[in-house]
Design a protein around this motif. Structure first.
Motif, short mmCIF file in Angstrom:
data_model
loop_
_atom_site.label_atom_id
_atom_site.label_comp_id
_atom_site.label_asym_id
_atom_site.label_seq_id
_atom_site.Cartn_x
_atom_site.Cartn_y
_atom_site.Cartn_z
N VAL A 264 -42.72 -39.11 -12.10
CA VAL A 264 -43.03 -38.72 -10.73
C VAL A 264 -41.76 -38.74 -9.90
O VAL A 264 -40.82 -39.47 -10.19
N SER A 265 -41.76 -37.94 -8.85
CA SER A 265 -40.61 -37.90 -7.95
C SER A 265 -40.45 -39.28 -7.33
O SER A 265 -41.44 -39.91 -7.01
N PRO A 266 -39.27 -39.81 -7.24
CA PRO A 266 -37.96 -39.19 -7.38
C PRO A 266 -37.37 -39.31 -8.79
O PRO A 266 -36.16 -39.19 -8.96
N SER A 267 -38.19 -39.57 -9.81
CA SER A 267 -37.68 -39.65 -11.18
C SER A 267 -37.00 -38.34 -11.56
O SER A 267 -37.37 -37.28 -11.09
N LYS A 268 -35.98 -38.46 -12.43
CA LYS A 268 -35.24 -37.28 -12.88
C LYS A 268 -34.98 -37.40 -14.37
O LYS A 268 -34.95 -38.50 -14.92
N TRP A 269 -34.77 -36.26 -15.00
CA TRP A 269 -34.38 -36.24 -16.41
C TRP A 269 -33.41 -35.09 -16.62
O TRP A 269 -33.43 -34.11 -15.88
N ASN A 270 -32.53 -35.24 -17.62
CA ASN A 270 -31.63 -34.15 -17.99
C ASN A 270 -31.15 -34.36 -19.42
O ASN A 270 -31.25 -35.45 -19.97
N PHE A 271 -30.69 -33.28 -20.00
CA PHE A 271 -30.18 -33.27 -21.37
C PHE A 271 -28.69 -32.98 -21.38
O PHE A 271 -28.21 -32.20 -20.56
N ASP A 272 -27.99 -33.58 -22.32
CA ASP A 272 -26.62 -33.20 -22.64
C ASP A 272 -26.66 -32.63 -24.05
O ASP A 272 -26.57 -33.36 -25.03
N LEU A 273 -26.87 -31.33 -24.15
CA LEU A 273 -27.01 -30.67 -25.44
C LEU A 273 -25.67 -30.49 -26.14
O LEU A 273 -25.63 -30.17 -27.33
N GLU A 274 -24.58 -30.69 -25.42
CA GLU A 274 -23.26 -30.57 -26.04
C GLU A 274 -22.85 -31.86 -26.76
O GLU A 274 -21.98 -31.84 -27.61
N ASP A 275 -23.48 -32.97 -26.42
CA ASP A 275 -23.22 -34.23 -27.09
C ASP A 275 -23.83 -34.17 -28.49
O ASP A 275 -24.88 -33.57 -28.70
N CYS A 276 -23.17 -34.80 -29.46
CA CYS A 276 -23.67 -34.76 -30.84
C CYS A 276 -25.03 -35.43 -30.99
O CYS A 276 -25.79 -35.10 -31.91
N ASP A 277 -25.39 -36.32 -30.08
CA ASP A 277 -26.69 -37.00 -30.13
C ASP A 277 -27.75 -36.31 -29.29
O ASP A 277 -28.88 -36.79 -29.20
N LYS A 278 -27.41 -35.17 -28.68
CA LYS A 278 -28.36 -34.41 -27.85
C LYS A 278 -29.09 -35.35 -26.88
O LYS A 278 -30.30 -35.54 -26.91
N ILE A 279 -28.33 -35.94 -25.99
CA ILE A 279 -28.78 -37.03 -25.13
C ILE A 279 -29.81 -36.57 -24.09
O ILE A 279 -29.63 -35.56 -23.42
#
Length: 72
Positions: free
Chosen positions: A27-42
């Protein structure tokens, strides 16, 4: 609470596939994002929903077909 996960999500198409799951769980203000360039796909999650547990989020993504592990 900030959580960091190693995932098997490889591309933006897969991120779009699971975005509704993450948006439903957080729920807001929660956030999520991906780092697809990292080898672990964070996957990085800022969670402000006290009731949500890491294990439940992992389980939901496993059901969607992706492996997710907590990074220490």
């Amino acid at each position: 609470m900030i959580w960091v996960f190693k995932t098997t999500i490889k591309n933006k198409r897969q991120v779009k596939q699971i975005a509704p799951i993450l948006n439903e769980l957080l729920v807001s203000p929660s956030k999520w994002n991906f780092d697809l360039e990292d080898c672990d796909k964070i996957l990085r999650v800022e969670n402000y929903k006290i009731e949500l547990q890491e294990d439940y989020l992992i389980q939901r993504l496993l059901i969607a077909g992706y492996n997710v592990e907590v990074l220490e």
